[in-house]
Write a protein that holds these residues in place. Structure first.
Motif, PDB file in Angstrom:
ATOM      1  N   TRP A   1       0.724  -1.148  -0.083  1.00 21.88           N
ATOM      2  CA  TRP A   1      -0.072  -0.094   0.057  1.00 21.88           C
ATOM      3  C   TRP A   1       0.838   1.350  -0.072  1.00 21.88           C
ATOM      4  CZ3 TRP A   1      -4.414  -0.053   3.910  1.00 21.88           C
ATOM      5  CH2 TRP A   1      -5.734  -0.779   3.616  1.00 21.88           C
TER       6      TRP A   1
ATOM      7  N   LEU B   1      -3.557   4.144   1.397  1.00 23.07           N
ATOM      8  CA  LEU B   1      -4.021   4.203   2.770  1.00 23.07           C
ATOM      9  C   LEU B   1      -4.934   4.984   2.886  1.00 23.07           C
ATOM     10  CD1 LEU B   1      -3.767   3.350   5.672  1.00 23.07           C
ATOM     11  CD2 LEU B   1      -1.787   5.002   5.931  1.00 23.07           C
TER      12      LEU B   1
ATOM     13  N   HIS C   1      -4.175   3.645  11.686  1.00 21.95           N
ATOM     14  CA  HIS C   1      -3.603   3.983  10.533  1.00 21.95           C
ATOM     15  C   HIS C   1      -3.357   5.523  10.552  1.00 21.95           C
ATOM     16  CE1 HIS C   1      -4.734   0.723   8.225  1.00 21.95           C
ATOM     17  NE2 HIS C   1      -6.015   0.897   8.168  1.00 21.95           N
TER      18      HIS C   1
END
Length: 192
Positions: free
Chosen positions: A40, A45, A130
């Protein structure tokens, strides 16, 4: 986040969104193609969280999860201005959760019916973890809000002991004496 009142859940979700927004705003133009997670990029993301935010309004309106509902292409999700793409999706999710009695609903996720309160808890935890991923990838501030870490640990404790293939790596062995942030990241398979 067990035993949190709906207003507290909403406030935590809003804080998690704000923390992620700050990190998206700090991404430099040349960093969007940098690796954020294995397989990613930074853009991938952010697009992942845009998709999660876009799902909230239809799910809270009672619509079922439909695979492929939103574009897979990162550029379609983020447009020419990734910060605006993220903020627009995040505002829609927050507005959907803020509707009267929204957290008392049942949402129909891919895995099946789930309470809206559990859904917002999971989204808050995902945003929190995240945020760290994004900050780490862009040399940003990796220190997480302690209240969000504490709340996300509740969700992390519900994860299967072997992780969730395709979603979460198996947890790392982190001493119980480690900081709450290190324990949270370790539970999601990350070295903090």
């Amino acid at each position: 986040m067990a035993d949190f009142a709906p207003t507290e859940l909403l406030a935590l979700f809003q804080r998690a969104q704000a923390a992620f927004t700050d990190r998206v705003d700090a991404v430099k133009p040349e960093q969007w193609d940098d690796e954020a997670l294995p397989g990613w990029t930074v853009a991938d993301l952010v697009a992942h969280l845009v998709t999660e935010a876009l799902w909230a309004p239809p799910l809270l309106a009672g619509e079922p999860y439909i695979d492929g509902r939103f574009p897979d292409d990162t550029s379609d999700l983020l447009g020419d201005d990734p910060l605006t793409g993220w903020e627009t999706a995040a505002d829609g999710a927050l507005a959907a959760f803020a509707q009267d009695r929204a957290l008392l609903h049942t949402v129909h996720l891919q895995r099946g019916p789930t309470s809206a309160a559990e859904y917002i808890e999971e989204l808050t935890a995902d945003l929190t973890v995240h945020s760290w991923d994004l900050a780490r990838a862009t040399d940003g501030d990796t220190e997480l809000d302690p209240a969000l870490v504490t709340a996300a640990l509740v969700v992390a404790d519900r994860l299967p002991v072997d992780g969730v293939p395709g979603l979460f790596d198996p947890p790392l062995d982190v001493p119980r004496t480690a900081s709450p942030q290190a324990r949270l990241l370790g539970r999601y398979g990350r070295r903090g």
